[in-house]
Design an enzyme around this catalytic site. Structure first.
Site, PDB file in Angstrom:
ATOM      1  N   ASP A 196       5.374  11.831  12.936  1.00  0.00           N
ATOM      2  CA  ASP A 196       4.097  11.232  12.544  1.00  0.00           C
ATOM      3  C   ASP A 196       4.111   9.706  12.613  1.00  0.00           C
ATOM      4  O   ASP A 196       3.127   9.099  13.016  1.00  0.00           O
ATOM      5  CB  ASP A 196       3.693  11.693  11.139  1.00  0.00           C
ATOM      6  CG  ASP A 196       3.064  13.081  11.163  1.00  0.00           C
ATOM      7  OD1 ASP A 196       2.666  13.533  12.250  1.00  0.00           O
ATOM      8  OD2 ASP A 196       2.983  13.706  10.105  1.00  0.00           O
ATOM      9  N   GLY A 210       6.394   7.809  14.408  1.00  0.00           N
ATOM     10  CA  GLY A 210       6.794   7.334  15.727  1.00  0.00           C
ATOM     11  C   GLY A 210       5.805   7.670  16.817  1.00  0.00           C
ATOM     12  O   GLY A 210       5.752   6.976  17.843  1.00  0.00           O
ATOM     13  N   GLY A 256       1.830   6.882  14.086  1.00  0.00           N
ATOM     14  CA  GLY A 256       1.774   5.657  13.265  1.00  0.00           C
ATOM     15  C   GLY A 256       1.100   5.904  11.924  1.00  0.00           C
ATOM     16  O   GLY A 256       0.006   6.459  11.873  1.00  0.00           O
ATOM     17  N   GLY A 284      -0.106   3.658  10.104  1.00  0.00           N
ATOM     18  CA  GLY A 284      -1.230   2.742   9.933  1.00  0.00           C
ATOM     19  C   GLY A 284      -2.547   3.456  10.124  1.00  0.00           C
ATOM     20  O   GLY A 284      -3.327   3.606   9.181  1.00  0.00           O
ATOM     21  N   TYR A 342      -2.447  17.538   7.051  1.00  0.00           N
ATOM     22  CA  TYR A 342      -1.573  17.206   5.937  1.00  0.00           C
ATOM     23  C   TYR A 342      -1.991  15.925   5.265  1.00  0.00           C
ATOM     24  O   TYR A 342      -2.364  14.969   5.936  1.00  0.00           O
ATOM     25  CB  TYR A 342      -0.134  16.996   6.417  1.00  0.00           C
ATOM     26  CG  TYR A 342       0.477  18.249   6.919  1.00  0.00           C
ATOM     27  CD1 TYR A 342       1.129  19.103   6.046  1.00  0.00           C
ATOM     28  CD2 TYR A 342       0.374  18.593   8.248  1.00  0.00           C
ATOM     29  CE1 TYR A 342       1.671  20.277   6.492  1.00  0.00           C
ATOM     30  CE2 TYR A 342       0.906  19.772   8.711  1.00  0.00           C
ATOM     31  CZ  TYR A 342       1.541  20.612   7.828  1.00  0.00           C
ATOM     32  OH  TYR A 342       2.070  21.779   8.267  1.00  0.00           O
ATOM     33  N   ASP A 343      -1.821  15.909   3.973  1.00  0.00           N
ATOM     34  CA  ASP A 343      -1.977  14.667   3.229  1.00  0.00           C
ATOM     35  C   ASP A 343      -0.683  14.419   2.468  1.00  0.00           C
ATOM     36  O   ASP A 343      -0.221  15.307   1.738  1.00  0.00           O
ATOM     37  CB  ASP A 343      -3.139  14.767   2.242  1.00  0.00           C
ATOM     38  CG  ASP A 343      -4.482  14.888   2.958  1.00  0.00           C
ATOM     39  OD1 ASP A 343      -4.684  15.907   3.629  1.00  0.00           O
ATOM     40  OD2 ASP A 343      -5.293  13.969   2.843  1.00  0.00           O
ATOM     41  N   HIS A 372       9.313  19.876   6.829  1.00  0.00           N
ATOM     42  CA  HIS A 372       8.912  18.477   6.699  1.00  0.00           C
ATOM     43  C   HIS A 372      10.170  17.659   6.407  1.00  0.00           C
ATOM     44  O   HIS A 372      10.873  17.964   5.442  1.00  0.00           O
ATOM     45  CB  HIS A 372       7.946  18.269   5.528  1.00  0.00           C
ATOM     46  CG  HIS A 372       6.694  19.084   5.622  1.00  0.00           C
ATOM     47  ND1 HIS A 372       5.491  18.549   5.996  1.00  0.00           N
ATOM     48  CD2 HIS A 372       6.453  20.392   5.404  1.00  0.00           C
ATOM     49  CE1 HIS A 372       4.565  19.491   5.997  1.00  0.00           C
ATOM     50  NE2 HIS A 372       5.127  20.628   5.634  1.00  0.00           N
ATOM     51  N   ASP A 407      19.945  -4.146  -1.318  1.00  0.00           N
ATOM     52  CA  ASP A 407      20.727  -5.374  -1.501  1.00  0.00           C
ATOM     53  C   ASP A 407      21.031  -5.470  -2.986  1.00  0.00           C
ATOM     54  O   ASP A 407      20.292  -6.114  -3.743  1.00  0.00           O
ATOM     55  CB  ASP A 407      19.938  -6.612  -1.028  1.00  0.00           C
ATOM     56  CG  ASP A 407      19.965  -6.766   0.493  1.00  0.00           C
ATOM     57  OD1 ASP A 407      20.585  -5.924   1.178  1.00  0.00           O
ATOM     58  OD2 ASP A 407      19.349  -7.719   0.986  1.00  0.00           O
TER      59      ASP A 407
END
Lengths: 753, 753
Positions: free
Chosen positions: A321, A323, A326, A328, A473-474, A548, A557
């Site tokens: 999803d 790759g 996206g 966005g 899907y959400d 999934h 870090d």
């Protein structure tokens, strides 16, 4: 970087500081103005004039962050540093080639560019997907196929399905289309037009293969819609509302993209491929000293969903999803009051569409303080009474025991029916001459209301939420920050709306090859014969088995960039020699991972261990090495595909839940920078094969939540929330529990009435 | 029943209906009046006159429920049935023997009684524990020991530690004592008086062994107190309060002990050993038909906490909190507003103390509706616009695509800079003559505010909570009911207050045998030498390694009592013959457990499987077998002790997370009815060895949450919440997702201001 990439650096002369966008935080996402500026810079570049600019397709436009050390140096003293130039990384398709561009927005120029060679293609953009899904409607064989099925063409909607890679030679940027019937329902996924396969070329923008193999009726729309307005009585239960409010205001501040709350500070941004990105998360020490770093960057690197039906119509459904599509464009505008509680604040997001123009997603994130009615810590101490007003008629020598044992004494009085003991009550017992029995003594006592000590604090945490909607899907993706120093990462999944791209098994025998079924219709479980690759979830509807895998990039870090991964293995020790009545116990044997091979963990096969991420150079006052531990998710499925299967080669990392790699600014995407039609040569598993040193250096944790999904009828027509999460929890990061000094709320003021 | 029990039935003639307590629900716990009546019945019985009644000790007094079929028959038509007699099960100690009595409260008589023979002793009562902890203060060697350590005797508090069983012959009811120094702190557990071992006889009520092996200083009180009033600045963060209220009132009703909420109905009761008991939980079908049963009974059967230090002072610390101490006396009165949110209701509990008198615990449970700000389901559909008012200037033939692709068209307009696309916004695009490119057409459109469909519901669930405080530990035990039909069982653990009974490692070399340490003090990690059995969490304080195993009795009655346990095993299938480009997929192979041996599951070693509890005789309309599935906890530790180690023999069930047994009314306690000093001959693992049939019959699921606890400094002086839980989730129990017809709240009314 991909080893197949050839660099073609163009000298760009006309770089000058010409644009000004105020002074954003160096990690802030690209603004709409910056996205537009990038478009202008590229369109007016030498590259554009070398290529026919009308065929430009934008596939990624995102902030090129400053190097970590540059950023940290800037952050330590922003005023002493010059403004860090704003740069963008851009992936373009033009003239059948993929271009990688670093655009210097501050100086209004292309800093570098190269043509990219190698396997795989960039993320699809929405514009080409929208365009390609319109092709069938002008494609006569398709129009005929629809007519043959008795479906109104105006009810049909087609959508895009990535083709994956199955060992074939590169055939260009291809896409499959599957079409559905909406009509009476918003739940189009429940009404597939089966039997048709459509393959299209995304750049030629034409259908290159078409087949109509069999005709099956499209399922009825009835019962599939999920909208409240479409439901018929009898209705389900309607709860009384539960109201959340903050009468003293919100406890967090958002300055630009920097969020501060309680002992936390972090940066939030939006990326066209990752969606929500948490950066530079730091937590303050108990003594209000400086913030110390915990997580430099955290985001969803990939969401892999392979289906388990090998038939012609289904085998390729193994989606990446992030790759391929996206996060966005997949991000939803959050609905106030249902997606997030009333006390939420919202942030917007912007990404560049396929034409390079900014797209605005209002309310792409929400931030809110969560109180679920739980304590963050509590203790009741029964051995020590709290405020006790005690008047004793005891023998002096036993006073001290009575003082601490007042609860017992009252219980003794109960036996004598003098008073009812109440743990939290107010009790007066009369002084009376009573027999001494087992040192239980009679007392005269006035007991205050705090007969036992109970101390507790409400658990209020801060949640940053985004929702990615990928077709049916959400995914509700939460980052939850706790005052205890924990970061909890939640994935709430709704396999909404036919969870499964329902597969109509009403097919004629032999036609599909894989589906050896008879009859025209499976409307009852009794009728099912042969391998079905799923479960009957509604009449004519099989919920196909699938997985999934959601993979998080977690650049920890811990109190600095120099970290190590330590497995504290639990080892049973057998006791010999009669020194103790015990025959065994367990202890820990700590093992520091030296190279990447040591850090590939499959929780199913690994011995029990505490998984620690430590900073070997930083100690607590007590001398312990500071660290965080990973508390894994119960959703820890690993892939069951064979290693040589193509989807598995491409997502080879799904055989382990945990990987650690040395930090590399370019290694962001577990399925590689070019995931569409990738061959698995640039994924996390491939990087890890280099077996680099990961000890006492800057390292990245990659963690994959995994779910095998066997559908049930409750998943129809959409599924209730399935929630899972993992936790990054301090382990000797603090000198003691940072919650102890947390001040309680003024409770009484805001009690319910 | 225990095979070692000899029955001695006494004929009791004088049984008559003499008491009336109204007409409680047959599953209601014993009322204070009933507890008093039981005391009176026993005291006036033939048994009492045969034994010196002053030495009676009550160790368990609880409701003897009607048989399940009797209850279900009564419940199906209460008015048609006579009043079910109220009975109690009582365990007494008298004259050195254990008596089991069935007391008929309704008829005011002892229905049956027997002397119990066999291994193990009943739950300790508080009165004998309180008495025994006072013994040292009158025991000269102890007083001398305390003086030798320079500690004020009045600051010392002793508490009881069960002795376990290590292969020795029965030495009677023994108990160990460990003493602590409170003084300036409420956190006495942080200040153990080490080096002293005290063994006492609970029935002779005397110290039978005493040793003072070495002297170490008692740690300072500073920094150990957890009370807000004792903290010094700088304080930690103080959040802004988050208020929860229900302006339309609570959504649940409590009638007696029966709770009804949304589609759920269940019974709540309190038991002296189990604490909270959920009974007869039923859920209504979507169409408002009758309630169907899910869980006949659920409760915590045992909480086993073994420590991993084999030294003389520690080896025996392997507690059975329910079986040795009882969750009744350990239950805390819940603090309104911190233990539970403001919208909670409370219930009280009663149990019989060691003298047979009722003890009242106010607020032992709370019940509240939880809203944590999450949706229970949601979906955004981008392929279908919602309310779209469309006026088109299109070629007619493409109208249908535009109608559904309005979003795309607007994106096209963006490219032409005519309007900004907003997913949720209101946009007007002008009709204009534009070039047709890839079938993207210009439109005139007035778009309503619902450009995309987003449908969501708030997740509000019902929580029943209790808190058990066992010494330094607090366990928050939640049962969460969801409208989706799920039951989620949460365990929030606070290893409050020195998580570990801190062990002071400041010991002289060689003295402890196991602790090969040098020096007088470990105040820094660098100083640690040799095996420490824990982690340095504060100066002089080792947090000792330990486990927590919390075992739930889950008498599932899925749509009736006749159930089966089915493992849907996930199996990789390799594809041959080139029928598909895929090389593998997974499918499920369902396996019904026929006998108990089939149903012992260790999640670590078992192949991936969906664990289903089904009713083979009940189908959905679609023909699927109705069931529930178990979603296991991430806290799934199994015991690492060797099989021959005594604590492991006694808690042999901790090597598997899941067991299934046929229903037997008497099999309630995984460590056996007599857990104190038990030998492991009457525990879950022993029952399971009978390997009875469990197919298509009434079965019980036993599920154990397991946690290995490696302490860290954050756990000092108490630990932040560690939360874990498992879920019982419908699997083809409903015909479809029951949430779809859930009516949304009237959102706007209660928005935050």
């Amino acid at each position: 970087m991909d080893k197949n990439v050839n660099s073609i650096h163009l000298l760009v002369i006309l770089c000058s500081l010409s644009l000004s966008f105020g002074q954003p935080h160096p990690l802030d996402p690209l603004t709409p103005s910056e996205i537009s500026a990038i478009y202008t810079i590229i369109k007016s570049s030498q590259l554009a004039s070398a290529i026919n600019s009308t065929s430009f397709g934008f596939h990624y436009v995102g902030l090129e962050e400053p190097d970590k050390q540059t950023f940290l140096s800037w952050h330590s003293n922003p005023t002493a540093h010059p403004i860090l130039p704003r740069q963008a990384f851009v992936i373009l398709r033009a003239g059948g080639q993929t271009y990688e561009l670093y655009v210097d927005i501050t100086h209004s120029c292309i800093a570098s560019q190269r043509v990219r060679f190698g396997n795989g293609y960039p993320v699809l953009n929405m514009e080409e997907q929208n365009a390609v899904t319109l092709l069938p409607f002008n494609y006569t064989p398709f129009v005929e196929s629809v007519k043959k099925r008795g479906v109104e063409l105006s009810d049909v909607i087609c959508t895009t399905f990535t083709v994956g890679w199955y060992g074939e030679r590169d055939g260009g940027r291809l896409i499959k289309l599957q079409c559905f019937v909406a009509g009476e329902t918003a739940n189009l996924y429940m009404r597939p037009v089966e039997g048709i396969t459509i393959l299209a070329d995304l750049e030629a923008m034409e259908i290159v293969e078409y087949a109509d193999r069999f005709v099956v009726p499209v399922p009825a729309a009835g019962g599939t819609d999920f909208r409240a307005s479409r439901q018929m009585p009898p209705y389900g239960p309607r709860g009384n509302p539960v109201v959340v409010a903050q009468p003293e205001g919100k406890g967090f501040t958002v300055y630009g993209n920097v969020v501060r709350w309680a002992n936390w500070a972090f940066h939030v941004s939006f990326d066209a491929r990752a969606g929500l990105v948490i950066s530079h998360a730091r937590v303050r020490n108990e003594d209000n000293n400086d913030y110390r770093s915990v997580l430099y960057k955290g985001f969803v690197s990939e969401l892999f969903v392979p289906y388990m039906d090998p038939s012609e119509e289904w085998y390729f459904k193994t989606f990446f999803d992030n790759g391929e599509y996206g996060f966005g464009p997949l991000s939803s505008s959050l609905e106030p009051l249902t997606d997030c509680p009333p006390n939420a604040e919202y942030m917007d997001g912007y990404y560049a569409n396929g034409d390079g123009s900014p797209v605005h997603i209002p309310n792409v994130f929400c931030i809110f303080e969560r109180y679920a009615g739980d304590p963050s810590w509590r203790h009741t101490e029964i051995l020590i009474p709290g405020k006790v007003l005690l008047q004793s008629c005891l023998e002096k020598s036993f006073f001290f025991t009575i003082e601490y044992k007042i609860r017992n004494v009252l219980q003794y009085n109960i036996n004598n029916k003098e008073s009812t003991y109440m743990k939290n009550g107010s009790v007066v017992a009369n002084c009376a001459a009573q027999s001494m029995e087992n040192l239980h003594l009679a007392v005269t006592a006035e007991i205050g209301i705090d007969m036992q000590i109970t101390e507790a604090r409400e658990e209020v945490s801060l949640v940053v939420r985004t929702v990615a909607t990928s077709g049916n899907y959400d995914y509700v993706l939460d980052w939850e920050f706790k005052t205890s120093g924990s970061i909890k990462v939640w994935l709430c999944m709704f396999c909404g709306l036919n969870l499964t791209y329902s597969f109509i098994i009403t097919v004629q025998a032999g036609l599909t090859g894989m589906m050896e079924v008879r009859g025209t219709d499976y409307s009852h479980a009794n009728e099912i014969r042969g391998e079905q690759h799923g479960e009957l979830v509604a009449a004519n509807t099989i919920g196909v088995y699938h997985d999934h895998y959601i993979s998080y990039h977690l650049d920890l870090d811990i109190a600095g960039t120099t970290n190590s991964f330590v497995k504290a293995n639990l080892k049973t020790v057998r006791v010999n020699g009669g020194k103790t009545p015990r025959k065994s116990y367990w202890t820990t044997v700590k093992e520091t991972a030296t190279t990447e091979a040591d850090a590939r963990v499959n929780f199913h096969t690994a011995a029990p261990a505490e998984l620690l991420f430590v900073n070997p150079g930083v100690k607590t006052k007590l001398g312990n090495t500071v660290g965080y531990r990973l508390i894994s998710s119960s959703a820890a499925a690993t892939s069951l595909l064979t290693d040589d299967d193509y989807p598995q080669i491409r997502a080879a990392y799904t055989k382990k839940q945990l990987w650690v790699t040395p930090y590399n600014k370019r290694d962001k995407w577990v399925t590689g920078l070019y995931a569409d039609q990738s061959h698995g040569d640039d994924n996390l598993a491939a990087w890890s094969m280099r077996n680099r040193s990961i000890e006492n250096t800057d390292i990245v944790l990659w963690y994959t939540i995994g779910i095998h999904h066997i559908p049930s009828q409750e998943d129809f027509p959409l599924m209730p929330m399935l929630s899972c999460g993992f936790e990054l929890r301090p382990f000797n990061f603090f000198d003691r529990n940072p919650l102890i000094k947390t001040q309680p709320f003024i409770k009484g003021r805001w009690a319910a009435t």
